[in-house]
Enzyme design. Structure first.
Site, PDB file in Angstrom:
ATOM      1  N   PHE A 165     -59.214  70.797 -97.750  1.00  0.00           N
ATOM      2  CA  PHE A 165     -60.242  70.133 -96.941  1.00  0.00           C
ATOM      3  C   PHE A 165     -60.230  70.571 -95.487  1.00  0.00           C
ATOM      4  CE2 PHE A 165     -56.701  67.368 -95.770  1.00  0.00           C
ATOM      5  CZ  PHE A 165     -56.972  67.133 -94.434  1.00  0.00           C
ATOM      6  N   LYS A 189     -64.104  76.874-105.642  1.00  0.00           N
ATOM      7  CA  LYS A 189     -64.002  75.424-105.870  1.00  0.00           C
ATOM      8  C   LYS A 189     -63.532  74.828-104.544  1.00  0.00           C
ATOM      9  CE  LYS A 189     -61.735  72.135-106.516  1.00  0.00           C
ATOM     10  NZ  LYS A 189     -61.743  70.962-105.606  1.00  0.00           N
ATOM     11  N   GLU A 192     -63.198  68.617-102.606  1.00  0.00           N
ATOM     12  CA  GLU A 192     -64.228  67.607-102.886  1.00  0.00           C
ATOM     13  C   GLU A 192     -64.507  66.726-101.665  1.00  0.00           C
ATOM     14  OE1 GLU A 192     -61.254  67.952-104.003  1.00  0.00           O
ATOM     15  OE2 GLU A 192     -60.219  66.074-104.438  1.00  0.00           O
ATOM     16  N   SER A 242     -51.746  71.777-100.627  1.00  0.00           N
ATOM     17  CA  SER A 242     -50.408  71.217-100.423  1.00  0.00           C
ATOM     18  C   SER A 242     -49.397  71.924-101.332  1.00  0.00           C
ATOM     19  CB  SER A 242     -50.438  69.716-100.717  1.00  0.00           C
ATOM     20  OG  SER A 242     -50.896  69.519-102.041  1.00  0.00           O
ATOM     21  N   CYS A 297     -52.674  73.736 -91.085  1.00  0.00           N
ATOM     22  CA  CYS A 297     -51.413  74.178 -91.682  1.00  0.00           C
ATOM     23  C   CYS A 297     -50.558  74.908 -90.668  1.00  0.00           C
ATOM     24  CB  CYS A 297     -51.677  75.092 -92.862  1.00  0.00           C
ATOM     25  SG  CYS A 297     -52.464  76.624 -92.362  1.00  0.00           S
ATOM     26  N   GLU A 397     -44.433  66.681 -94.745  1.00  0.00           N
ATOM     27  CA  GLU A 397     -45.595  67.173 -94.002  1.00  0.00           C
ATOM     28  C   GLU A 397     -46.509  65.974 -93.757  1.00  0.00           C
ATOM     29  OE1 GLU A 397     -48.450  69.635 -96.116  1.00  0.00           O
ATOM     30  OE2 GLU A 397     -48.887  70.743 -94.282  1.00  0.00           O
TER      31      GLU A 397
HETATM   32  P1  NAD Z   1     -54.644  69.506-101.755  1.00  0.00           P
HETATM   33  O1  NAD Z   1     -53.474  70.234-102.336  1.00  0.00           O
HETATM   34  O2  NAD Z   1     -54.736  68.049-101.968  1.00  0.00           O
HETATM   35  O3  NAD Z   1     -56.014  70.129-102.330  1.00  0.00           O
HETATM   36  C1  NAD Z   1     -56.265  71.507-102.310  1.00  0.00           C
HETATM   37  C2  NAD Z   1     -57.205  71.841-103.464  1.00  0.00           C
HETATM   38  O4  NAD Z   1     -56.547  71.523-104.690  1.00  0.00           O
HETATM   39  C3  NAD Z   1     -58.502  71.050-103.442  1.00  0.00           C
HETATM   40  O5  NAD Z   1     -59.568  71.905-103.791  1.00  0.00           O
HETATM   41  C4  NAD Z   1     -58.276  69.967-104.481  1.00  0.00           C
HETATM   42  O6  NAD Z   1     -59.463  69.573-105.134  1.00  0.00           O
HETATM   43  C5  NAD Z   1     -57.336  70.628-105.460  1.00  0.00           C
HETATM   44  N1  NAD Z   1     -56.429  69.682-106.107  1.00  0.00           N
HETATM   45  C6  NAD Z   1     -55.941  68.529-105.584  1.00  0.00           C
HETATM   46  N2  NAD Z   1     -55.117  67.934-106.478  1.00  0.00           N
HETATM   47  C7  NAD Z   1     -55.087  68.727-107.570  1.00  0.00           C
HETATM   48  C8  NAD Z   1     -54.404  68.633-108.829  1.00  0.00           C
HETATM   49  N3  NAD Z   1     -53.606  67.617-109.126  1.00  0.00           N
HETATM   50  N4  NAD Z   1     -54.604  69.625-109.722  1.00  0.00           N
HETATM   51  C9  NAD Z   1     -55.409  70.664-109.434  1.00  0.00           C
HETATM   52  N5  NAD Z   1     -56.077  70.787-108.252  1.00  0.00           N
HETATM   53  C10 NAD Z   1     -55.912  69.841-107.339  1.00  0.00           C
HETATM   54  O7  NAD Z   1     -54.676  69.879-100.192  1.00  0.00           O
HETATM   55  P2  NAD Z   1     -55.621  69.271 -99.072  1.00  0.00           P
HETATM   56  O8  NAD Z   1     -55.194  67.880 -98.795  1.00  0.00           O
HETATM   57  O9  NAD Z   1     -57.051  69.514 -99.400  1.00  0.00           O
HETATM   58  O10 NAD Z   1     -55.262  70.217 -97.839  1.00  0.00           O
HETATM   59  C11 NAD Z   1     -54.172  69.989 -96.990  1.00  0.00           C
HETATM   60  C12 NAD Z   1     -52.974  70.786 -97.411  1.00  0.00           C
HETATM   61  O11 NAD Z   1     -53.296  72.176 -97.438  1.00  0.00           O
HETATM   62  C13 NAD Z   1     -51.808  70.664 -96.457  1.00  0.00           C
HETATM   63  O12 NAD Z   1     -50.625  70.588 -97.206  1.00  0.00           O
HETATM   64  C14 NAD Z   1     -51.859  71.956 -95.662  1.00  0.00           C
HETATM   65  O13 NAD Z   1     -50.632  72.363 -95.100  1.00  0.00           O
HETATM   66  C15 NAD Z   1     -52.308  72.902 -96.705  1.00  0.00           C
HETATM   67  N6  NAD Z   1     -52.910  74.091 -96.120  1.00  0.00           N
HETATM   68  C16 NAD Z   1     -52.176  75.236 -96.153  1.00  0.00           C
HETATM   69  C17 NAD Z   1     -52.671  76.382 -95.571  1.00  0.00           C
HETATM   70  C18 NAD Z   1     -51.877  77.642 -95.587  1.00  0.00           C
HETATM   71  O14 NAD Z   1     -52.418  78.667 -95.202  1.00  0.00           O
HETATM   72  N7  NAD Z   1     -50.636  77.654 -96.023  1.00  0.00           N
HETATM   73  C19 NAD Z   1     -53.940  76.368 -94.963  1.00  0.00           C
HETATM   74  C20 NAD Z   1     -54.661  75.179 -94.965  1.00  0.00           C
HETATM   75  C21 NAD Z   1     -54.129  74.045 -95.551  1.00  0.00           C
END
Ligand code: NAD
Length: 512
Positions: A165, A189, A192, A242, A297, A397
């Site tokens: 997000f 994808k 959401e 994450s 991040c 985090e």
């Molecule tokens: P998230 O892991 O909750 O979601 C990321 C994606 O995974 C979304 O599209 C979501 O719909 C999907 N998703 C969520 N739960 C899922 C599941 N159980 N099974 C399959 N798909 C699933 O992350 P977020 O809250 O959207 O974003 C924040 C996180 O992203 C933080 O941990 C941040 O550090 C990380 N991030 C990392 C970088 C990097 O370059 N390393 C960059 C940006 C964000």
């Protein structure tokens, strides 16, 4: 495209928020699963749209469209492919403010920050415009007598991008411009929580002349992700999110024979040595800790003060943090809200936990004046001092505007602390000692290092990626590693017969 989301939002009835769509085969497709999520404006708390969650049938349709489009796109000349990229770049450049406004409306970050995100995403588009050069292979004449060798890199097929997000435009742009320019087709994808940027981009691609099916947006949740992860026609998956989900994506995707790069979470340290310019360090700690409400991040969440500077540094940071204006990102504030009510409650909970575990709450963002209407998801800038490595505010985090200060006596203790952390995304050192900085960049086990630079996000022509629990897979995002990820190598050894060659020889080919 005359206005945002003309074709990707279905009309609402009465006061009900509009319903968004998918983007499959070059046009908006209403969701058919009957499952939806709410999209909110984080500054007001209002529900602004409903986003469809794809069914497995819709995953099939999306992948089928991407699969059907692949052969023609792969065989489209590099000249024609890059012309589409250049047109996309020009349109994006002209309409960046529209996209920034969409990001602020769904993510909450302030408009200037959203514009910065678009600009950094555009860098990757510009990098991808150079694909003809990036795809050049090598050639060797007369490697063996009369034998020539050359190498090429070819696209993989349909690839999936699953994004978080916190960067609705930039993170997808780390991947899809390169994948598309290299001749792949892409199913994105998006998160959401922030689906509109992806749909806006889909319309832009259409206007740039990208053939139908080359870029697809599939909205949804775990059903959509699992469908893409296990689909036999999806050849590669780029994921950002994450750490627990990144690990799951990597393990599941590779078990299904896919190439996977899964970028995970972070806990980024900023080490401040005693000789540093403390005013610069304080400015940068505030920028990097509280920019985008800490939802980056590459945000700094742990400040490691070395030696006797800690009291002075904490005072300078606290003064600056108290002066920040938090509110609606459209009102010229310094900092916006968190993305959801759940995020607001989670971050506030961490501050309370830190306090009960013994940290000092120097600046408390749980309460305060926020410049916004409605019930936005605000937490103000928060500074915790005396944080220990055993506290949850350090080990987890938080992903919010919470900066924790840890105090150590020596440089060695600071490096040990950074290296003991399971994450390894970014880190920064603040010092005027070139020797110390040089030693730090050599010794620290982190993927991206800043020297007097707090958020060292690499330019698009370098590659972005962390170490340890911050990235699963071998390849970092964008730059030449991105090109490598989205292509497969092939080496051709050829001999054009002349009368001197021929005859039987069953031995292993040797050079002559
Ligand atoms: P998230 O892991 O909750 O979601 C990321 C994606 O995974 C979304 O599209 C979501 O719909 C999907 N998703 C969520 N739960 C899922 C599941 N159980 N099974 C399959 N798909 C699933 O992350 P977020 O809250 O959207 O974003 C924040 C996180 O992203 C933080 O941990 C941040 O550090 C990380 N991030 C990392 C970088 C990097 O370059 N390393 C960059 C940006 C964000």
């Amino acid at each position: 495209m005359t206005s945002t989301l003309n074709s990707t939002a279905q009309a609402s009835t009465g006061d009900a928020p509009p319903t968004l769509t998918h983007w499959i085969g070059g046009s908006a497709r209403p969701g058919t699963s009957g499952r939806y999520g709410d999209v909110t404006d984080p500054a007001t708390g209002a529900v602004t749209a409903r986003v469809p969650f794809a069914s497995t049938e819709e995953v099939e349709q999306a992948v089928a469209a991407a699969t059907a489009a692949f052969p023609r796109w792969r065989d489209t000349s590099l000249t024609k492919r890059t012309q589409v990229l250049f047109r996309f770049r020009e349109l994006l450049n002209a309409r960046a403010p529209e996209l920034a406004a969409l990001i602020t409306a769904e993510h909450g970050k302030v408009l200037s920050d959203a514009a910065g995100e678009v600009a950094r995403g555009q860098e990757a588009v510009e990098f991808a415009c150079g694909m003809p050069h990036l795809l050049k292979g090598g050639a060797t004449e007369n490697a063996s007598t009369g034998v020539d060798v050359h190498s090429v890199r070819q696209p993989l097929g349909p690839v999936a991008v699953i994004s978080p997000f916190n960067f609705p435009a930039m993170v997808p742009m780390w991947f899809f411009p390169i994948a598309i320019a290299a001749g792949n087709t892409v199913v994105l994808k998006p998160s959401e929580k922030v689906p509109s940027a992806a749909l806006w981009v889909a319309e832009l691609w259409r206007e740039a002349g990208l053939p139908d099916g080359v870029f697809t947006v599939l909205n949804g949740d775990k059903v959509a992700v699992d469908g893409l992860l296990t689909h036999p026609d999806v050849k590669a998956v780029s994921f950002v999110g994450s750490t627990p989900i990144a690990r799951y994506i990597y393990e599941t995707g590779t078990a299904h024979g896919k190439r996977v790069q899964a970028l995970g979470g972070a806990k980024n340290h900023m080490v401040v040595l005693p000789d540093a310019d403390l005013d610069l360090a304080a400015d940068q700690a505030v920028n990097a800790g509280f920019g985008s409400a800490g939802e980056r991040c590459m945000a700094i969440s742990a400040l490691v003060a070395v030696g006797d500077i800690a009291d002075s540094l904490v005072g300078k940071i606290a003064d600056r943090a108290r002066g920040l204006r938090t509110g609606d990102g459209r009102r010229g504030c310094d900092m916006g809200p968190l993305v959801t009510r759940a995020a607001q409650e989670r971050v506030s909970g961490y501050i309370t936990a830190g306090e009960s575990e013994g940290a000092t709450v120097v600046v408390d963002g749980r309460t305060g004046q926020f410049d916004a209407d409605g019930e936005g998801f605000f937490v103000g800038p928060t500074l915790l001092d005396g944080v220990g490595t055993g506290m949850s505010v350090y080990s987890d985090e938080i992903f919010g505007p919470v900066l924790s200060v840890l105090r150590v006596d020596t440089y060695e203790q600071a490096v040990d602390l950074v290296n003991a952390n399971p994450y390894g995304n970014g880190t920064a050192i603040f010092t005027n000692d070139g020797g110390a900085a040089r030693r730090f960049q050599n010794e620290v086990e982190v993927g991206m290092i800043g020297v007097n630079v707090p958020v060292p996000v690499p330019m698009a022509y370098y590659s972005f990626g962390g170490w340890k629990n911050s990235l699963f897979g071998d390849t970092h995002a964008h730059g030449t590693e991105g090109v490598h990820f989205y292509t497969r190598g092939k080496v051709v050894t050829s001999r054009w017969l002349d009368p001197s060659h021929g005859g039987l020889d069953l031995g292993f080919p040797q050079n002559s």
